[in-house]
Design a protein around this motif. Structure first.
Motif, PDB file in Angstrom:
ATOM      1  N   LEU A   1      30.319   6.771   9.931  1.00 56.57           N
ATOM      2  CA  LEU A   1      31.235   6.146   8.479  1.00 56.57           C
ATOM      3  C   LEU A   1      30.369   5.735   7.837  1.00 56.57           C
ATOM      4  O   LEU A   1      28.910   5.426   7.448  1.00 56.57           O
ATOM      5  CB  LEU A   1      31.266   4.270   8.729  1.00 56.57           C
ATOM      6  CG  LEU A   1      32.546   4.637  10.451  1.00 56.57           C
ATOM      7  CD1 LEU A   1      32.468   2.525   9.967  1.00 56.57           C
ATOM      8  CD2 LEU A   1      33.402   4.541  10.212  1.00 56.57           C
ATOM      9  N   HIS A   2      31.062   6.209   6.600  1.00 54.95           N
ATOM     10  CA  HIS A   2      30.465   6.443   5.297  1.00 54.95           C
ATOM     11  C   HIS A   2      30.785   5.391   4.413  1.00 54.95           C
ATOM     12  O   HIS A   2      31.881   5.537   4.248  1.00 54.95           O
ATOM     13  CB  HIS A   2      30.077   7.473   4.634  1.00 54.95           C
ATOM     14  CG  HIS A   2      29.710   9.069   5.662  1.00 54.95           C
ATOM     15  ND1 HIS A   2      28.044   9.473   5.324  1.00 54.95           N
ATOM     16  CD2 HIS A   2      30.224   9.341   6.783  1.00 54.95           C
ATOM     17  CE1 HIS A   2      28.081  10.257   5.944  1.00 54.95           C
ATOM     18  NE2 HIS A   2      28.907  10.609   7.083  1.00 54.95           N
ATOM     19  N   PHE A   3      29.697   4.691   3.063  1.00 54.34           N
ATOM     20  CA  PHE A   3      30.707   3.688   2.708  1.00 54.34           C
ATOM     21  C   PHE A   3      30.333   4.087   1.658  1.00 54.34           C
ATOM     22  O   PHE A   3      29.178   4.341   0.994  1.00 54.34           O
ATOM     23  CB  PHE A   3      29.522   2.042   3.338  1.00 54.34           C
ATOM     24  CG  PHE A   3      30.155   1.532   4.668  1.00 54.34           C
ATOM     25  CD1 PHE A   3      30.917   1.334   4.790  1.00 54.34           C
ATOM     26  CD2 PHE A   3      28.787   2.326   5.791  1.00 54.34           C
ATOM     27  CE1 PHE A   3      31.239   0.829   5.928  1.00 54.34           C
ATOM     28  CE2 PHE A   3      28.871   1.398   6.895  1.00 54.34           C
ATOM     29  CZ  PHE A   3      30.432   1.069   6.928  1.00 54.34           C
ATOM     30  N   ALA A   4      31.354   4.024   0.114  1.00 57.68           N
ATOM     31  CA  ALA A   4      31.193   3.970  -1.331  1.00 57.68           C
ATOM     32  C   ALA A   4      31.985   3.091  -1.363  1.00 57.68           C
ATOM     33  O   ALA A   4      33.520   3.230  -1.475  1.00 57.68           O
ATOM     34  CB  ALA A   4      31.791   5.799  -1.216  1.00 57.68           C
ATOM     35  N   HIS A   5      31.068   2.874  -2.541  1.00 58.25           N
ATOM     36  CA  HIS A   5      32.085   1.920  -3.439  1.00 58.25           C
ATOM     37  C   HIS A   5      31.260   1.020  -4.687  1.00 58.25           C
ATOM     38  O   HIS A   5      29.826   0.962  -4.406  1.00 58.25           O
ATOM     39  CB  HIS A   5      32.559   0.548  -2.516  1.00 58.25           C
ATOM     40  CG  HIS A   5      33.970  -0.631  -3.381  1.00 58.25           C
ATOM     41  ND1 HIS A   5      33.738  -1.604  -3.972  1.00 58.25           N
ATOM     42  CD2 HIS A   5      35.191   0.041  -3.506  1.00 58.25           C
ATOM     43  CE1 HIS A   5      34.142  -2.136  -4.865  1.00 58.25           C
ATOM     44  NE2 HIS A   5      35.911  -0.655  -4.140  1.00 58.25           N
ATOM     45  N   ALA A   6      31.687   0.963  -5.611  1.00 56.66           N
ATOM     46  CA  ALA A   6      30.979   0.495  -6.342  1.00 56.66           C
ATOM     47  C   ALA A   6      29.856  -1.398  -6.035  1.00 56.66           C
ATOM     48  O   ALA A   6      29.435  -1.856  -6.437  1.00 56.66           O
ATOM     49  CB  ALA A   6      31.474  -0.246  -7.667  1.00 56.66           C
ATOM     50  N   ASP A   7      30.949  -1.686  -4.968  1.00 57.34           N
ATOM     51  CA  ASP A   7      30.342  -3.027  -4.358  1.00 57.34           C
ATOM     52  C   ASP A   7      28.295  -2.938  -3.720  1.00 57.34           C
ATOM     53  O   ASP A   7      28.300  -3.814  -4.469  1.00 57.34           O
ATOM     54  CB  ASP A   7      31.098  -3.116  -2.853  1.00 57.34           C
ATOM     55  CG  ASP A   7      32.429  -4.473  -3.043  1.00 57.34           C
ATOM     56  OD1 ASP A   7      32.365  -4.402  -4.812  1.00 57.34           O
ATOM     57  OD2 ASP A   7      33.000  -4.806  -2.606  1.00 57.34           O
ATOM     58  N   TRP A   8      28.460  -1.538  -3.392  1.00 55.09           N
ATOM     59  CA  TRP A   8      26.801  -1.475  -3.196  1.00 55.09           C
ATOM     60  C   TRP A   8      25.983  -0.938  -4.570  1.00 55.09           C
ATOM     61  O   TRP A   8      24.792  -1.568  -4.031  1.00 55.09           O
ATOM     62  CB  TRP A   8      27.493  -0.464  -2.602  1.00 55.09           C
ATOM     63  CG  TRP A   8      27.936  -0.498  -0.972  1.00 55.09           C
ATOM     64  CD1 TRP A   8      29.285   0.569  -1.125  1.00 55.09           C
ATOM     65  CD2 TRP A   8      27.841  -0.924   0.303  1.00 55.09           C
ATOM     66  NE1 TRP A   8      29.851   0.090   0.056  1.00 55.09           N
ATOM     67  CE2 TRP A   8      28.581  -1.035   0.600  1.00 55.09           C
ATOM     68  CE3 TRP A   8      26.498  -1.780   0.699  1.00 55.09           C
ATOM     69  CZ2 TRP A   8      29.965  -1.876   2.140  1.00 55.09           C
ATOM     70  CZ3 TRP A   8      27.189  -2.597   1.652  1.00 55.09           C
ATOM     71  CH2 TRP A   8      28.124  -2.193   2.290  1.00 55.09           C
ATOM     72  N   SER A   9      26.798  -1.391  -5.232  1.00 51.66           N
ATOM     73  CA  SER A   9      25.507  -1.744  -6.616  1.00 51.66           C
ATOM     74  C   SER A   9      25.938  -2.519  -6.462  1.00 51.66           C
ATOM     75  O   SER A   9      24.771  -2.994  -8.180  1.00 51.66           O
ATOM     76  CB  SER A   9      25.864  -0.456  -7.972  1.00 51.66           C
ATOM     77  OG  SER A   9      25.431   0.811  -7.221  1.00 51.66           O
ATOM     78  N   GLY A  10      26.078  -3.846  -6.338  1.00 52.21           N
ATOM     79  CA  GLY A  10      26.588  -5.419  -6.289  1.00 52.21           C
ATOM     80  C   GLY A  10      27.276  -5.393  -8.167  1.00 52.21           C
ATOM     81  O   GLY A  10      27.462  -6.705  -8.902  1.00 52.21           O
ATOM     82  N   TYR A  11      28.097  -4.364  -8.662  1.00 53.45           N
ATOM     83  CA  TYR A  11      28.631  -4.561  -9.870  1.00 53.45           C
ATOM     84  C   TYR A  11      29.451  -3.280  -9.955  1.00 53.45           C
ATOM     85  O   TYR A  11      29.068  -1.925  -9.669  1.00 53.45           O
ATOM     86  CB  TYR A  11      28.549  -5.030 -11.467  1.00 53.45           C
ATOM     87  CG  TYR A  11      27.369  -4.279 -11.918  1.00 53.45           C
ATOM     88  CD1 TYR A  11      27.829  -3.147 -13.307  1.00 53.45           C
ATOM     89  CD2 TYR A  11      25.873  -3.001 -11.545  1.00 53.45           C
ATOM     90  CE1 TYR A  11      26.925  -2.275 -13.700  1.00 53.45           C
ATOM     91  CE2 TYR A  11      25.462  -2.083 -11.820  1.00 53.45           C
ATOM     92  CZ  TYR A  11      25.882  -1.399 -12.646  1.00 53.45           C
ATOM     93  OH  TYR A  11      24.664  -0.346 -13.438  1.00 53.45           O
ATOM     94  N   SER A  12      30.624  -3.000 -11.212  1.00 54.36           N
ATOM     95  CA  SER A  12      31.335  -2.097 -10.852  1.00 54.36           C
ATOM     96  C   SER A  12      32.000  -1.986 -12.200  1.00 54.36           C
ATOM     97  O   SER A  12      32.381  -2.521 -13.293  1.00 54.36           O
ATOM     98  CB  SER A  12      33.347  -3.103 -10.633  1.00 54.36           C
ATOM     99  OG  SER A  12      34.043  -2.225 -10.683  1.00 54.36           O
ATOM    100  N   ILE A  13      31.494  -0.308 -12.250  1.00 56.11           N
ATOM    101  CA  ILE A  13      31.390   0.556 -13.745  1.00 56.11           C
ATOM    102  C   ILE A  13      31.688   2.245 -12.894  1.00 56.11           C
ATOM    103  O   ILE A  13      31.984   2.355 -11.576  1.00 56.11           O
ATOM    104  CB  ILE A  13      30.078   0.258 -14.215  1.00 56.11           C
ATOM    105  CG1 ILE A  13      28.846   1.140 -14.234  1.00 56.11           C
ATOM    106  CG2 ILE A  13      30.017  -0.773 -15.117  1.00 56.11           C
ATOM    107  CD1 ILE A  13      28.046   0.908 -15.354  1.00 56.11           C
TER     108      ILE A  13
END
Length: 545
Positions: free
Chosen positions: A518-530
């Protein structure tokens, strides 16, 4: 005028003030299917699949990160993959629509010119013909750069250029603007801030800022001016969905230090200079924008995918097996469940959803999901039959904001601002509300009727636009219950500890968060969404499969 007083004015009073009663306005909720979003919760135990299909890679979620992952796979020659998307079109928070035949955004509406650290986004802009090198310099597409005037603020009964309050403010306010600018410069020199944030080392200074709210840090610095605090609160709500009392001091400083700094008016500036500078804090820096907002980008990312993009599918379960991954998805068109067998899965779902659908999720995923908070958002597209009468001051701009607007309002952008047709005519104003500071906001967003939000928006814009109800023909509202992660105190530290523990084969820090297949990719992993954060994460996952 307070919103409650406005809503209780009789129809005759509204007509005399230039407003007509709102009930003549049509519209409704659009863009997000709330029932689909709650399908997993409502189903309970997912039913057995009716069919099984096979592919090399499954991408769960077709937001910006999922589309970036698909592009990265295609760049590597991997064509055997599928994207599973909940809604009827891809794009996540960067989708668009048309109201009365006029294109408009349903979410993110601009992209700042990317810096050197966001080289994946720079490559994308070259691919789409938005930037090219001419005589050794980068040039951006003039039609996509935001046309002037870019921003204005309704402040003290008139419009001023720029968003930093300047009209008639006192010497103490100007002094605090300069003190904050000096603080941003000093912090940026001491520690690096960049976008994507992961590419800056996590220093002790970052940790200290991340450990406290922006409100607490400002008070400790003696930065208490009401106009400065309003402006900084607006900036935090604009990028993070919540204001100074919720976001970390790191997030507040990052907003400026990772981009253009904070340029305050010079000490020698005269009142006439201030009017000409018009918010010299540099919200004047160039951005790319389109009538449909960032949907211009996501639609082009989705266009080559063809039948590999499966919309109207809710991911119900992701299970790692001995030789691959099994992904069960509810197909809303007929209510059936399809199982996808794949070698690997790229999970571009929000962390709280990923933790729910993955069987036996890793402990770190559960911890991140438990500790991330999300801001609800409302985006309303207002179709106007004719231009609004304008108040004194600065001319109509792309982005218009009302000082001190209650309820989380962030103003509106004009969908026709980028048009080359100078003739006035119908347009769509895209109005934004970030609700991360309001108690019970998500429940209110999902349970209050359309008319409640219609009246609240009309009241919020009544001061600068008393004729709005007369011009307004339709109002469509898009609701995001979990629009974006809020970088609260401690969020950056927790995510950095995670990224330090998950490294690539060479032991280097990577934007690809991985657990087995499993690879996880989402702005959540940066802690904020841009856009830049989501795109970089998705590209890294697609490149690592």
């Amino acid at each position: 005028m307070q919103r409650r007083a406005f809503l209780h004015l009789p129809a005759a009073a509204l007509a005399l003030s230039g407003c007509e009663p709102a009930p003549a306005i049509t519209g409704g909720f659009t863009g997000i299917n709330v029932a689909r979003g709650h399908a997993l919760r409502d189903l309970g135990t997912p039913p057995a699949p009716r069919a099984t299909r096979r592919t090399q890679v499954v991408i769960a979620g077709a937001g910006v990160a999922g589309l970036a992952a698909a592009r990265a796979l295609r760049l590597r020659g991997i064509e055997d993959f599928v994207l599973l998307e909940l809604e009827d079109d891809a794009g996540g928070n960067a989708r668009g629509a048309a109201v009365g035949g006029i294109a408009c955004p349903q979410g993110a509406h601009y992209l700042p010119l990317p810096g050197a650290d966001a080289h994946e986004v720079q490559d994308l802009l070259e691919e789409f013909g938005l930037r090219r090198r001419v005589a050794g310099r980068w040039q951006y597409d003039e039609l996509s750069l935001c046309h002037s005037p870019q921003e204005r603020l309704f402040f003290r009964g008139a419009w001023q250029e720029g968003l930093l309050p300047l009209a008639g403010v006192g010497a103490d306010t100007l002094a605090q603007y300069r003190r904050f600018a000096a603080q941003v410069d000093a912090l940026a020199r001491a520690s690096r801030f960049c976008i994507p944030a992961l590419r800056a080392p996590f220093t002790a200074q970052h940790a200290a800022l991340d450990a406290q709210t922006a409100d607490a840090w400002l008070r400790a610095q003696g930065l208490t001016d009401v106009h400065l605090r309003w402006y900084l609160d607006y900036c935090c709500r604009d990028d993070y969905g919540a204001g100074l009392q919720r976001v970390s001091a790191w997030a507040c400083i990052h907003y400026f230090a990772s981009r253009h700094g904070f340029r305050a008016p010079q000490a020698s500036a005269t009142p006439e200079d201030l009017g000409a500078q018009g918010g010299a804090d540099t919200e004047n820096d160039a951005v790319l924008t389109w009538p449909e907002g960032n949907a211009w980008l996501t639609r082009r990312l989705a266009a080559p995918l063809g039948e590999r993009l499966h919309t109207g599918h809710s991911v119900l379960r992701i299970r790692t097996e001995r030789h691959g991954v099994a992904v069960d998805a509810l197909r809303h068109a007929d209510g059936s469940v399809v199982r996808w067998q794949a070698a690997q899965c790229i999970v571009t779902l929000p962390a709280f959803v990923a933790a729910r659908v993955i069987e036996q999720p890793p402990a770190w995923l559960v911890d991140i999901a438990r500790n991330l908070a999300y801001a609800p958002w409302l985006v309303a597209n207002l179709h106007l039959a004719a231009p609004l009468q304008d108040r004194p001051g600065a001319a109509p701009a792309w982005d218009s904001v009302v000082y001190g607007e209650p309820g989380g309002g962030l103003g509106y952008v004009d969908a026709r601002h980028q048009s080359l047709d100078p003739r006035p005519g119908p347009t769509v104003l895209s109005y934004y509300r970030a609700l991360g500071d309001l108690p019970g906001a998500r429940q209110q967003l999902l349970t209050q009727p359309w008319g409640h939000w219609r009246d609240a928006i009309l009241a919020a814009l009544a001061a600068p636009h008393p004729d709005l109800a007369q011009r307004l023909t339709r109002l469509d509202i898009t609701r995001y219950g979990h629009a974006m992660a809020i970088p609260q105190p401690g969020t950056l530290r927790r995510l950095r500890q995670l990224s330090a523990a998950i490294t690539d084969a060479r032991g280097a820090q990577t934007a690809n968060v991985r657990s087995g297949r499993l690879h996880f990719a989402h702005a959540d992993w940066s802690g904020y969404s841009i856009f830049e954060e989501a795109f970089t994460r998705g590209h890294a996952a697609g490149s690592a499969v």
